[in-house]
Motif scaffolding. Structure first.
Motif, PDB file in Angstrom:
ATOM      1  N   SER A 258      35.368 -44.894 -20.377  1.00 19.09           N
ATOM      2  CA  SER A 258      35.507 -46.223 -19.796  1.00 19.09           C
ATOM      3  C   SER A 258      35.281 -46.102 -18.309  1.00 19.09           C
ATOM      4  O   SER A 258      35.023 -45.020 -17.800  1.00 19.09           O
ATOM      5  CB  SER A 258      36.921 -46.768 -20.059  1.00 19.09           C
ATOM      6  OG  SER A 258      37.866 -46.004 -19.343  1.00 19.09           O
ATOM      7  N   LEU A 259      35.408 -47.214 -17.611  1.00 20.01           N
ATOM      8  CA  LEU A 259      35.209 -47.187 -16.171  1.00 20.01           C
ATOM      9  C   LEU A 259      36.217 -46.271 -15.495  1.00 20.01           C
ATOM     10  O   LEU A 259      35.941 -45.697 -14.455  1.00 20.01           O
ATOM     11  CB  LEU A 259      35.334 -48.609 -15.597  1.00 20.01           C
ATOM     12  CG  LEU A 259      34.983 -48.737 -14.121  1.00 20.01           C
ATOM     13  CD1 LEU A 259      33.533 -48.307 -13.882  1.00 20.01           C
ATOM     14  CD2 LEU A 259      35.196 -50.139 -13.634  1.00 20.01           C
TER      15      LEU A 259
ATOM     16  N   LEU B 160      35.074 -42.752 -14.261  1.00 22.89           N
ATOM     17  CA  LEU B 160      34.003 -42.575 -13.294  1.00 22.89           C
ATOM     18  C   LEU B 160      34.442 -41.668 -12.164  1.00 22.89           C
ATOM     19  O   LEU B 160      35.557 -41.169 -12.126  1.00 22.89           O
ATOM     20  CB  LEU B 160      33.541 -43.943 -12.772  1.00 22.89           C
ATOM     21  CG  LEU B 160      32.881 -44.815 -13.832  1.00 22.89           C
ATOM     22  CD1 LEU B 160      32.455 -46.140 -13.224  1.00 22.89           C
ATOM     23  CD2 LEU B 160      31.671 -44.142 -14.449  1.00 22.89           C
TER      24      LEU B 160
ATOM     25  N   ASN C   9      35.579 -46.971  -9.408  1.00 20.09           N
ATOM     26  CA  ASN C   9      36.451 -48.001  -9.983  1.00 20.09           C
ATOM     27  C   ASN C   9      36.468 -49.250  -9.110  1.00 20.09           C
ATOM     28  O   ASN C   9      36.465 -50.373  -9.608  1.00 20.09           O
ATOM     29  CB  ASN C   9      37.882 -47.459 -10.128  1.00 20.09           C
ATOM     30  CG  ASN C   9      38.000 -46.465 -11.266  1.00 20.09           C
ATOM     31  OD1 ASN C   9      37.114 -46.365 -12.117  1.00 20.09           O
ATOM     32  ND2 ASN C   9      39.077 -45.721 -11.274  1.00 20.09           N
TER      33      ASN C   9
ATOM     34  N   PRO D  28      32.144 -50.935  -9.148  1.00 17.32           N
ATOM     35  CA  PRO D  28      31.443 -50.559 -10.382  1.00 17.32           C
ATOM     36  C   PRO D  28      29.994 -51.014 -10.438  1.00 17.32           C
ATOM     37  O   PRO D  28      29.247 -50.587 -11.314  1.00 17.32           O
ATOM     38  CB  PRO D  28      32.271 -51.251 -11.466  1.00 17.32           C
ATOM     39  CG  PRO D  28      32.854 -52.449 -10.785  1.00 17.32           C
ATOM     40  CD  PRO D  28      33.145 -51.996  -9.388  1.00 17.32           C
TER      41      PRO D  28
ATOM     42  N   VAL E 237      27.667 -50.583 -14.020  1.00 18.15           N
ATOM     43  CA  VAL E 237      27.828 -49.399 -14.860  1.00 18.15           C
ATOM     44  C   VAL E 237      28.723 -49.662 -16.067  1.00 18.15           C
ATOM     45  O   VAL E 237      28.625 -48.989 -17.090  1.00 18.15           O
ATOM     46  CB  VAL E 237      28.387 -48.233 -14.008  1.00 18.15           C
ATOM     47  CG1 VAL E 237      29.858 -48.465 -13.668  1.00 18.15           C
ATOM     48  CG2 VAL E 237      28.198 -46.903 -14.718  1.00 18.15           C
ATOM     49  N   ARG E 238      29.583 -50.662 -15.985  1.00 19.55           N
ATOM     50  CA  ARG E 238      30.495 -50.959 -17.089  1.00 19.55           C
ATOM     51  C   ARG E 238      29.763 -51.463 -18.321  1.00 19.55           C
ATOM     52  O   ARG E 238      30.255 -51.328 -19.442  1.00 19.55           O
ATOM     53  CB  ARG E 238      31.519 -52.015 -16.646  1.00 19.55           C
ATOM     54  CG  ARG E 238      32.436 -51.559 -15.530  1.00 19.55           C
ATOM     55  CD  ARG E 238      33.199 -52.706 -14.925  1.00 19.55           C
ATOM     56  NE  ARG E 238      32.306 -53.675 -14.298  1.00 19.55           N
ATOM     57  CZ  ARG E 238      32.736 -54.719 -13.576  1.00 19.55           C
ATOM     58  NH1 ARG E 238      34.031 -54.900 -13.391  1.00 19.55           N
ATOM     59  NH2 ARG E 238      31.868 -55.546 -13.029  1.00 19.55           N
TER      60      ARG E 238
ATOM     61  N   ALA F  17      28.626 -46.018 -18.392  1.00 21.43           N
ATOM     62  CA  ALA F  17      29.842 -45.336 -17.947  1.00 21.43           C
ATOM     63  C   ALA F  17      29.880 -43.894 -18.437  1.00 21.43           C
ATOM     64  O   ALA F  17      30.255 -42.984 -17.691  1.00 21.43           O
ATOM     65  CB  ALA F  17      31.080 -46.088 -18.436  1.00 21.43           C
TER      66      ALA F  17
ATOM     67  N   ASN G 178      29.889 -40.376 -16.140  1.00 21.24           N
ATOM     68  CA  ASN G 178      30.880 -39.319 -16.326  1.00 21.24           C
ATOM     69  C   ASN G 178      30.216 -37.958 -16.479  1.00 21.24           C
ATOM     70  O   ASN G 178      30.631 -36.962 -15.886  1.00 21.24           O
ATOM     71  CB  ASN G 178      31.706 -39.653 -17.571  1.00 21.24           C
ATOM     72  CG  ASN G 178      33.119 -39.153 -17.456  1.00 21.24           C
ATOM     73  OD1 ASN G 178      33.644 -38.993 -16.370  1.00 21.24           O
ATOM     74  ND2 ASN G 178      33.745 -38.922 -18.595  1.00 21.24           N
TER      75      ASN G 178
END
Length: 317
Positions: free
Chosen positions: A10-11, A14, A224, A227, A287-288, A292, A296
């Motif tokens: 998830s976000l 990041l 975060n 984003p 990016v969400r 994501a 990562n």
């Protein structure tokens, strides 16, 4: 640089300094730094300070990872109940950072004076020393499954103390990373010029140039708090990194030994970055909505490159 760990897809996973996948900084090789800066004591002093601060920043990333592990299973507002599905994940144990703290504290009083950076280092150390004992207690508590015998009572007690301590630590970490990054950029620029003047665009220069431009890409990555990627800034950083890879390829064509350890990873990372950019284009930089997981992986790969670059710097003669 970073250890294996549970990452939320998830976000929250990041590269933001408050996330579960924080970004490592590259250090200058002590041997090569001394060699290059013999004629520039000011640069040597700046590199020494930068390395002390970088070592502290990198070694304390474990606290970010441990807090990210905890956040992955607990409700931060409610605290632990003892019935969480993944409570056994607990937290990660922390590394011994006594030496890094001592060296960083000493560096705050050493030239070149960097008032804002030196002050944030002191605040960061204080925030870390407030949080670290709590994380250590919590790690032991969950690792030994003490929550099965007290209904998570001690867990809730620790939670009340850990949340504000972690929030303070992450705030100071964000400022520390920003200040350190700015300081390192100036040093990297001077260091690249010094290497080129002494050795030309040697293997040492290629290595530093790759990592300097790789860090530029990381600075353009989402967080975060932000984003949505500034695609123009990202494209500029990506173009600079691509140019550094072309420089490396040209060097390899003329020098069979090339740039040890990092060539393959650095080139593959460029391909992954371009795939990531294509996904960002489809989501207008958010990016969400598309990438994501890719972000990562890019952070993890970058951190591995940092570790490899440290080893490569020691190999280059």
């Amino acid at each position: 640089m970073t250890a294996s760990r549970l990452l939320r897809l998830s976000l929250a996973a990041l590269l933001c300094t408050a996330s579960a996948a924080p970004v490592a900084f590259a250090q200058a090789s002590p041997q090569s730094a001394a060699k290059r800066s013999a004629q520039d004591p000011d640069l040597q002093a700046a590199i020494a300070k930068s390395n002390a601060y970088t070592a502290l920043a990198n070694r304390t990333l474990r606290a970010n990872e441990s807090w990210g592990r905890y956040k992955s299973w607990v409700d931060l507002k409610r605290g632990p109940t003892g019935k969480e599905r993944y409570i056994s994940y607990g937290l990660y144990s922390l590394y011994d950072v006594k030496s890094e703290i001592e060296k960083a504290q000493a560096a705050t009083a050493q030239p070149p004076a960097q008032p804002e950076l030196d002050e944030i280092v002191k605040r960061f150390i204080a925030a870390y020393e407030e949080l670290a004992p709590l994380i250590t207690r919590a790690y032991r508590y969950y690792d030994r499954k003490d929550y099965t015998g007290d209904g998570a009572a001690e867990g809730r007690e620790l939670h009340v103390k850990m949340v504000p301590a972690a929030e303070a630590f992450l705030r100071e970490r964000a400022v520390f990373d920003t200040q350190l990054n700015a300081f390192k950029k100036g040093i990297d620029t001077r260091e690249l010029a010094a290497i080129e003047a002494a050795e030309g665009r040697s293997a040492r220069w290629q290595l530093r140039n790759i990592m300097f431009n790789a860090r530029g890409v990381m600075d353009a990555m989402p967080s975060n708090d932000s984003p949505i990627v500034d695609l123009k800034a990202f494209d500029a950083a990506l173009a600079s990194y691509a140019a550094a890879i072309k420089e490396m390829d040209a060097f390899k064509d003329k020098n069979q030994s090339g740039v040890p350890m990092i060539e393959s990873s650095a080139g593959s990372w460029l391909g992954s970055l371009r795939d990531f950019r294509e996904k960002l284009a489809k989501s207008k930089g958010d990016v969400r909505r598309s990438a994501a997981n890719d972000a990562n992986r890019l952070v993890s790969s970058y951190n591995m490159m940092v570790s490899m670059s440290d080893s490569a710097a020691r190999m280059i003669r």
